[in-house]
Design a protein around this motif. Structure first.
Motif, PDB file in Angstrom:
ATOM      1  N   LYS A  82       0.778  -2.237   7.961  1.00 48.58           N
ATOM      2  CA  LYS A  82       2.038  -2.996   7.951  1.00 48.58           C
ATOM      3  C   LYS A  82       1.998  -4.064   6.849  1.00 48.58           C
ATOM      4  O   LYS A  82       2.987  -4.297   6.151  1.00 48.58           O
ATOM      5  N   ASP A  83       0.842  -4.676   6.693  1.00 42.29           N
ATOM      6  CA  ASP A  83       0.673  -5.707   5.669  1.00 42.29           C
ATOM      7  C   ASP A  83       0.834  -5.103   4.258  1.00 42.29           C
ATOM      8  O   ASP A  83       1.564  -5.636   3.419  1.00 42.29           O
ATOM      9  N   TYR A  84       0.161  -3.977   4.010  1.00 36.24           N
ATOM     10  CA  TYR A  84       0.265  -3.341   2.684  1.00 36.24           C
ATOM     11  C   TYR A  84       1.703  -2.885   2.432  1.00 36.24           C
ATOM     12  O   TYR A  84       2.189  -2.926   1.300  1.00 36.24           O
ATOM     13  N   TYR A  85       2.361  -2.426   3.463  1.00 35.31           N
ATOM     14  CA  TYR A  85       3.759  -1.988   3.339  1.00 35.31           C
ATOM     15  C   TYR A  85       4.626  -3.157   2.853  1.00 35.31           C
ATOM     16  O   TYR A  85       5.392  -3.031   1.898  1.00 35.31           O
ATOM     17  N   ALA A  86       4.459  -4.297   3.525  1.00 33.17           N
ATOM     18  CA  ALA A  86       5.268  -5.469   3.167  1.00 33.17           C
ATOM     19  C   ALA A  86       4.949  -5.925   1.745  1.00 33.17           C
ATOM     20  O   ALA A  86       5.841  -6.182   0.941  1.00 33.17           O
ATOM     21  N   LYS A  87       3.639  -5.967   1.417  1.00 31.34           N
ATOM     22  CA  LYS A  87       3.248  -6.522   0.118  1.00 31.34           C
ATOM     23  C   LYS A  87       3.557  -5.578  -1.045  1.00 31.34           C
ATOM     24  O   LYS A  87       3.590  -6.003  -2.192  1.00 31.34           O
ATOM     25  N   SER A  88       3.717  -4.284  -0.746  1.00 27.67           N
ATOM     26  CA  SER A  88       3.987  -3.335  -1.839  1.00 27.67           C
ATOM     27  C   SER A  88       5.478  -3.025  -1.941  1.00 27.67           C
ATOM     28  O   SER A  88       5.858  -2.057  -2.608  1.00 27.67           O
ATOM     29  N   ASP A  89       6.311  -3.832  -1.284  1.00 24.14           N
ATOM     30  CA  ASP A  89       7.757  -3.541  -1.246  1.00 24.14           C
ATOM     31  C   ASP A  89       8.030  -2.143  -0.708  1.00 24.14           C
ATOM     32  O   ASP A  89       8.932  -1.441  -1.177  1.00 24.14           O
ATOM     33  N   GLY A  90       7.191  -1.690   0.233  1.00 28.87           N
ATOM     34  CA  GLY A  90       7.419  -0.392   0.877  1.00 28.87           C
ATOM     35  C   GLY A  90       6.886   0.801   0.102  1.00 28.87           C
ATOM     36  O   GLY A  90       7.041   1.941   0.540  1.00 28.87           O
ATOM     37  N   LEU A  91       6.251   0.566  -1.045  1.00 32.23           N
ATOM     38  CA  LEU A  91       5.765   1.710  -1.836  1.00 32.23           C
ATOM     39  C   LEU A  91       4.476   2.277  -1.257  1.00 32.23           C
ATOM     40  O   LEU A  91       4.240   3.482  -1.305  1.00 32.23           O
ATOM     41  N   PHE A  92       3.615   1.410  -0.713  1.00 28.90           N
ATOM     42  CA  PHE A  92       2.491   1.910   0.089  1.00 28.90           C
ATOM     43  C   PHE A  92       2.990   1.965   1.522  1.00 28.90           C
ATOM     44  O   PHE A  92       3.164   0.945   2.178  1.00 28.90           O
ATOM     45  N   ASN A  93       3.249   3.181   1.973  1.00 28.14           N
ATOM     46  CA  ASN A  93       3.913   3.351   3.267  1.00 28.14           C
ATOM     47  C   ASN A  93       3.149   4.380   4.094  1.00 28.14           C
ATOM     48  O   ASN A  93       3.355   5.584   3.954  1.00 28.14           O
ATOM     49  N   ALA A  94       2.248   3.875   4.952  1.00 28.66           N
ATOM     50  CA  ALA A  94       1.420   4.779   5.762  1.00 28.66           C
ATOM     51  C   ALA A  94       2.228   5.450   6.870  1.00 28.66           C
ATOM     52  O   ALA A  94       1.679   6.200   7.666  1.00 28.66           O
ATOM     53  N   ALA A  95       3.553   5.221   6.909  1.00 30.92           N
ATOM     54  CA  ALA A  95       4.412   5.887   7.903  1.00 30.92           C
ATOM     55  C   ALA A  95       4.969   7.214   7.384  1.00 30.92           C
ATOM     56  O   ALA A  95       5.748   7.872   8.075  1.00 30.92           O
ATOM     57  N   VAL A  96       4.564   7.622   6.168  1.00 28.94           N
ATOM     58  CA  VAL A  96       5.143   8.850   5.580  1.00 28.94           C
ATOM     59  C   VAL A  96       4.407  10.131   5.986  1.00 28.94           C
ATOM     60  O   VAL A  96       4.579  11.171   5.351  1.00 28.94           O
ATOM     61  N   GLY A  97       3.620  10.055   7.053  1.00 28.92           N
ATOM     62  CA  GLY A  97       2.809  11.213   7.451  1.00 28.92           C
ATOM     63  C   GLY A  97       3.606  12.491   7.691  1.00 28.92           C
ATOM     64  O   GLY A  97       3.160  13.590   7.354  1.00 28.92           O
ATOM     65  N   GLU A  98       4.815  12.355   8.263  1.00 26.90           N
ATOM     66  CA  GLU A  98       5.621  13.564   8.511  1.00 26.90           C
ATOM     67  C   GLU A  98       6.005  14.215   7.180  1.00 26.90           C
ATOM     68  O   GLU A  98       6.045  15.442   7.064  1.00 26.90           O
ATOM     69  N   ILE A  99       6.287  13.378   6.186  1.00 24.47           N
ATOM     70  CA  ILE A  99       6.679  13.908   4.862  1.00 24.47           C
ATOM     71  C   ILE A  99       5.465  14.556   4.187  1.00 24.47           C
ATOM     72  O   ILE A  99       5.559  15.663   3.641  1.00 24.47           O
ATOM     73  N   VAL A 100       4.313  13.874   4.266  1.00 27.32           N
ATOM     74  CA  VAL A 100       3.083  14.433   3.676  1.00 27.32           C
ATOM     75  C   VAL A 100       2.784  15.789   4.324  1.00 27.32           C
ATOM     76  O   VAL A 100       2.434  16.762   3.648  1.00 27.32           O
ATOM     77  N   GLY A 101       2.987  15.846   5.655  1.00 27.34           N
ATOM     78  CA  GLY A 101       2.752  17.100   6.376  1.00 27.34           C
ATOM     79  C   GLY A 101       3.743  18.187   5.970  1.00 27.34           C
ATOM     80  O   GLY A 101       3.375  19.347   5.792  1.00 27.34           O
ATOM     81  N   ALA A 102       5.011  17.798   5.792  1.00 20.48           N
ATOM     82  CA  ALA A 102       6.027  18.787   5.399  1.00 20.48           C
ATOM     83  C   ALA A 102       5.703  19.382   4.024  1.00 20.48           C
ATOM     84  O   ALA A 102       5.961  20.561   3.776  1.00 20.48           O
ATOM     85  N   TRP A 103       5.113  18.589   3.154  1.00 20.13           N
ATOM     86  CA  TRP A 103       4.694  19.097   1.843  1.00 20.13           C
ATOM     87  C   TRP A 103       3.492  20.040   1.954  1.00 20.13           C
ATOM     88  O   TRP A 103       3.137  20.707   0.986  1.00 20.13           O
ATOM     89  N   GLY A 104       2.854  20.054   3.117  1.00 20.17           N
ATOM     90  CA  GLY A 104       1.718  20.962   3.307  1.00 20.17           C
ATOM     91  C   GLY A 104       0.368  20.326   3.026  1.00 20.17           C
ATOM     92  O   GLY A 104      -0.642  21.025   2.953  1.00 20.17           O
ATOM     93  N   PHE A 105       0.350  18.981   2.893  1.00 20.47           N
ATOM     94  CA  PHE A 105      -0.927  18.338   2.570  1.00 20.47           C
ATOM     95  C   PHE A 105      -1.742  17.965   3.802  1.00 20.47           C
ATOM     96  O   PHE A 105      -2.816  17.377   3.674  1.00 20.47           O
ATOM     97  N   HIS A 106      -1.233  18.274   4.982  1.00 19.95           N
ATOM     98  CA  HIS A 106      -2.057  18.102   6.178  1.00 19.95           C
ATOM     99  C   HIS A 106      -2.805  19.404   6.443  1.00 19.95           C
ATOM    100  O   HIS A 106      -2.646  20.059   7.477  1.00 19.95           O
ATOM    101  N   ALA A 107      -3.609  19.772   5.474  1.00 22.95           N
ATOM    102  CA  ALA A 107      -4.409  21.001   5.534  1.00 22.95           C
ATOM    103  C   ALA A 107      -5.549  20.839   4.543  1.00 22.95           C
ATOM    104  O   ALA A 107      -5.419  20.082   3.574  1.00 22.95           O
TER     105      ALA A 107
END
Ligand code: ADP
Ligand code: MG
Length: 347
Positions: free
Chosen positions: A103-128
């Motif tokens: 949450k801290d990195y999210y705030a400090k990076s203006d949302g560019l470091f966003n560890a909540a994007v797991g569903e998107i990373v998975g949809a791209w097929g990188f959860h493999a």
């Protein structure tokens, strides 16, 4: 070095590193976090080193399970399952600090470091272990997920209870877990009386102390060819983290799609080959290397300043190097023609 698709972007330079006191050096290697983790300990007895490294290895294995974004059986998977339903979930002291940091990195990076994007990373097929080959990425699903704006602000912490207010959130610590793990490992070695050690995890390097009478020298891998783009001598508590876009990617119709996602669009970053950050806090360095890759060649000095990192090197797809002033003066280039480096002050 590539195993399970993970990137080795920086490494301990061996040349000239083996002095007459080699007997005091203890080395161990194991496969964890989808990559090879090398631990080198100096200046203590073999027994002390072995016991400490065994404890570190056990910790790494637990992190590998409980912080994993897509292999079943760990705590993060339980949290993510609760996220989809919006139900509150109790989180242990092992996982909670990472959510707080994310949450801290999210705030400090203006949302560019966003560890909540797991569903998107998975949809791209990188959860493999290996990204998909020869299949069209599900662009509609990806666009829909990005339009739902999963964000760390949607992850609400109340004591040890975590509630997600957006079902598009999927927590994925891949952008800073190695940094957190190595920070913990170095701190653990320190409690055992070890003051000189280096840990290389998939090419990301955390160090403490020195290599005998000289500093640890770390090579930053060239993102376009085999070899080192530059190296740096580390001061006693520095860590070097590199995010690379050049090893973990998939291809479709001649276009490469990498595993670092711009949360604003859901699309992978495509113009940055690698970003290296040196900092005393390894988890921050790891997060910043990923976040600055998303920020790109124009915005990185602003985001670096916001995130509190001042030693940054970026290589774009034209081969141009960008460096902060504090990084530029640290770079040791190999023999031969020196690359052009654009130095940008942090603003
Ligand atoms: P590596 O794992 O190769 O060391 P990084 O530290 O750059 O590389 O982490 C990349 C990983 O971070 C991705 O595989 C994914 O799990 C996660 N990720 C992708 N995009 C983002 C983002 N914008 N913010 C935070 N994490 C991200
Ligand atoms: Mg990272």
């Amino acid at each position: 070095m590539k195993r399970g698709g993970f990137t080795a972007a920086a490494f301990l330079l061996l040349a000239g590193c083996w002095g007459g006191d080699k007997a005091t050096e203890y080395k161990s290697s194991e496969y964890v976090f989808g990559t090879l983790v090398d631990i080198t300990v100096r200046g203590v007895s073999e027994k002390t080193a072995r016991n400490a490294v065994t404890e570190v290895s056990e910790g790494f294995r637990r992190m590998h399970t409980d912080w994993h974004a897509w292999k079943p059986g760990g705590e993060l998977m339980t949290v993510n399952a609760a996220c989809k339903t919006g139900k509150p979930v109790t989180v242990s002291d092992f996982v909670l600090p990472l959510i707080i940091d994310a949450k801290d990195y999210y705030a400090k990076s203006d949302g560019l470091f966003n560890a909540a994007v797991g569903e998107i990373v998975g949809a791209w097929g990188f959860h493999a272990d290996e990204p998909p080959k020869g299949r069209k990425p599900p662009f509609d699903t990806i666009r829909a997920l990005a339009a739902a704006h999963p964000s760390m602000d949607d992850v609400v912490i109340n004591g040890h209870t975590v509630t997600c207010t957006n079902p598009a959130v999927g927590l994925d610590f891949g952008g800073f877990a190695k940094g957190s793990a190595v920070d913990w490992a170095l701190a653990t070695l320190r409690t055992k009386g070890i003051t000189n050690a280096v840990i290389s995890a998939g090419g990301n390097v955390g160090a403490m102390g020195s290599h005998g009478d000289r500093p640890w020298r770390i090579g930053i891998r060239h993102p376009k060819k085999w070899g080192v783009i530059a190296s740096v001598d580390l001061t006693p508590d520095e860590n070097v983290y590199t995010s690379g876009n050049y090893e973990r990617f998939r291809e479709w119709e001649g276009v490469r799609y990498s595993h670092i996602i711009d949360p604003r669009t859901g699309m992978p970053v495509d113009h940055i080959l690698s970003t290296t950050v040196i900092a005393e806090d390894g988890a921050l360095a790891d997060a910043a290397a990923t976040g600055l890759t998303v920020a790109g060649t124009t915005d990185w000095p602003r985001i670096a300043k916001r995130m509190g990192v001042d030693r940054v090197l970026m290589v774009d797809d034209t081969g141009t190097l960008y460096a902060s002033p504090a990084m530029a003066k640290r770079l040791i280039f190999p023999d031969g023609p020196k690359p052009n480096v654009v130095i940008r002050a942090l603003d």
